[in-house]
Design an enzyme around this catalytic site. Sequence first.
Site, mmCIF file in Angstrom:
data_model
loop_
_atom_site.group_PDB
_atom_site.id
_atom_site.type_symbol
_atom_site.label_atom_id
_atom_site.label_comp_id
_atom_site.label_asym_id
_atom_site.label_seq_id
_atom_site.Cartn_x
_atom_site.Cartn_y
_atom_site.Cartn_z
ATOM 1 N N LYS A 77 12.025 -18.229 -27.418
ATOM 2 C CA LYS A 77 10.873 -17.880 -26.576
ATOM 3 C C LYS A 77 9.760 -17.314 -27.449
ATOM 4 C CE LYS A 77 9.718 -15.205 -22.387
ATOM 5 N NZ LYS A 77 10.235 -14.311 -21.329
ATOM 6 N N SER A 105 9.260 -15.546 -16.421
ATOM 7 C CA SER A 105 8.351 -16.017 -17.450
ATOM 8 C C SER A 105 9.013 -16.933 -18.477
ATOM 9 C CB SER A 105 7.762 -14.806 -18.193
ATOM 10 O OG SER A 105 8.777 -14.085 -18.883
ATOM 11 N N SER A 130 12.852 -12.459 -15.222
ATOM 12 C CA SER A 130 12.340 -13.589 -16.017
ATOM 13 C C SER A 130 13.380 -14.384 -16.780
ATOM 14 C CB SER A 130 11.277 -13.084 -17.002
ATOM 15 O OG SER A 130 10.092 -12.758 -16.320
#
Length: 522
Positions: A79, A188, A212
């Site tokens: 990420k 997210s 998330s």
Amino acid sequence: MTDLTRLTIADARDKLRGKEITAGELTESYLAAIHAANDTLNAYVTVTPDRAREMAKASDARLARGESGALEGIPLGIKDLFATEGVHTQACSHILDGFKPRYESTVTANLWADGAVMLGKLNMDEFAMGSSNESSYYGPVVNPWRRSREEPSLMPSTHMGEGGFVHSGGGVTQARTLDNMRLVPGGSSGGSAAAVSAFLCAGATATDTGGSIRQPAAFTGTVGIKPTYGRVSRWGIVAFASSLDQAGPIARDVRDAAILLKSMASVDDKDTTSVDRPVPDYEAALGRSVKGMKVGIPREYRVEGMPEEIEALWQKGIAWLKDAGAEIVDISLPHTKYALPAYYIVAPAEASSNLARYDGVRYGLRVPGRDIVEMYEKSRAEGFGREVKRRIMIGTYVLSAGYYDAYYLQAQKVRTLIKRDFENVFDSGVDVILTPATPSAAFGIADEDMAADPVKMYLNDIFTVTVNMAGLPGIAVPAGLDGHGLPLGLQLIGRPFDEETLFQTAHVIEQAAGRFEPEKWW
């Protein structure tokens, strides 16, 4: 040869150690898959083929010598929130344009030390603020799942193959037609979830501030675990809300998630909130019986307007655990109704403080102005996206003189009560709590209702934010499909630092529900 990208981490690990495949072959398979799919799915913001090949070559050399780390030769996606030395790290924000850190986050350093291979950096909501991966400066991620135009009337199934659904018994129902609507992967960590679901990495790092990891896992038919606060170091991870943020993995199945978390977790002198406790062998917890275990069902999670299929999925999960020998008990978490509003005071307040460092002076985007104040204003106005600006303004407001006591202090008091609710339940003998992971399946990109009303978007976190507010571990595991063939997940919440019980219980659900894959269209 079988498509190597279809191997789970556990399977790939065994084949690598058995010299059936090489890390180089496995890495090339993933790089080819990314090359073919990323223009469509937009899961990666940066691909690092040269570094991946170099790391894979080093892994093959170690394997040839009989040396093998826990993740030797396993290709992962990272990420964009995790600092990776010399590689694009921008939290998918324009304000961090061109930033390449000179250091490595503790989590990624742990993964590389165990032999993992980096494929690239994954898309995400800007600064991890969002539930749909639409706030990224690099554009939205597309969910590899698509709605069916037919009613499959199949919930749950083990997985979907091309041309139809496959039951756990092996029978195939009618072929279906896919809708062309592009769906969000959740956020997210949308890039992480989409990449794992679409076989563009063997597993991925992710972060969870209010859901998330778990919400995008539920939207994409993958497994995601948010560990206990302090279980995984936050050092080198771009901060959103420091008292809530926690890193964890998104993976294809429960076993892979257990393998990844074992490598990610550690105590860290550079993060004073990390806890000095031994990291268990989470994989060893899989297969243990849940007979006699007490599973709590919180009445407050039956929210008004919850779709019938979410309730039906929940009942399925209850039945599976009961059949496996667990005792089902009704519980109450009375302050749950205050969790979402309290979260959306605490998280923006901490964000407004953390994001004050982005000023255009030392790194990232700089927009010239007549003086330094105008340079600050222009850089921030151009560098931050709409959702980030909204949360900064909310956070600054609730921390301002005259409002601090009325909002922020009150929210922290509510947070203490939420934590106490969980403590009371666990003290009563409950081992794990079962809830839905999300209030619905994935929705459309640029959904008009969501875009017009941010609160509707925030409601996607209604089942997940309590876990962050209390600092507890939570896991989302795929459990079925909705009426349009989209994945739905169940959530398990555990005692502090008892991730082993979560893996143990999630594995039982996974065995009953089966595994889920999107039908390939990209």
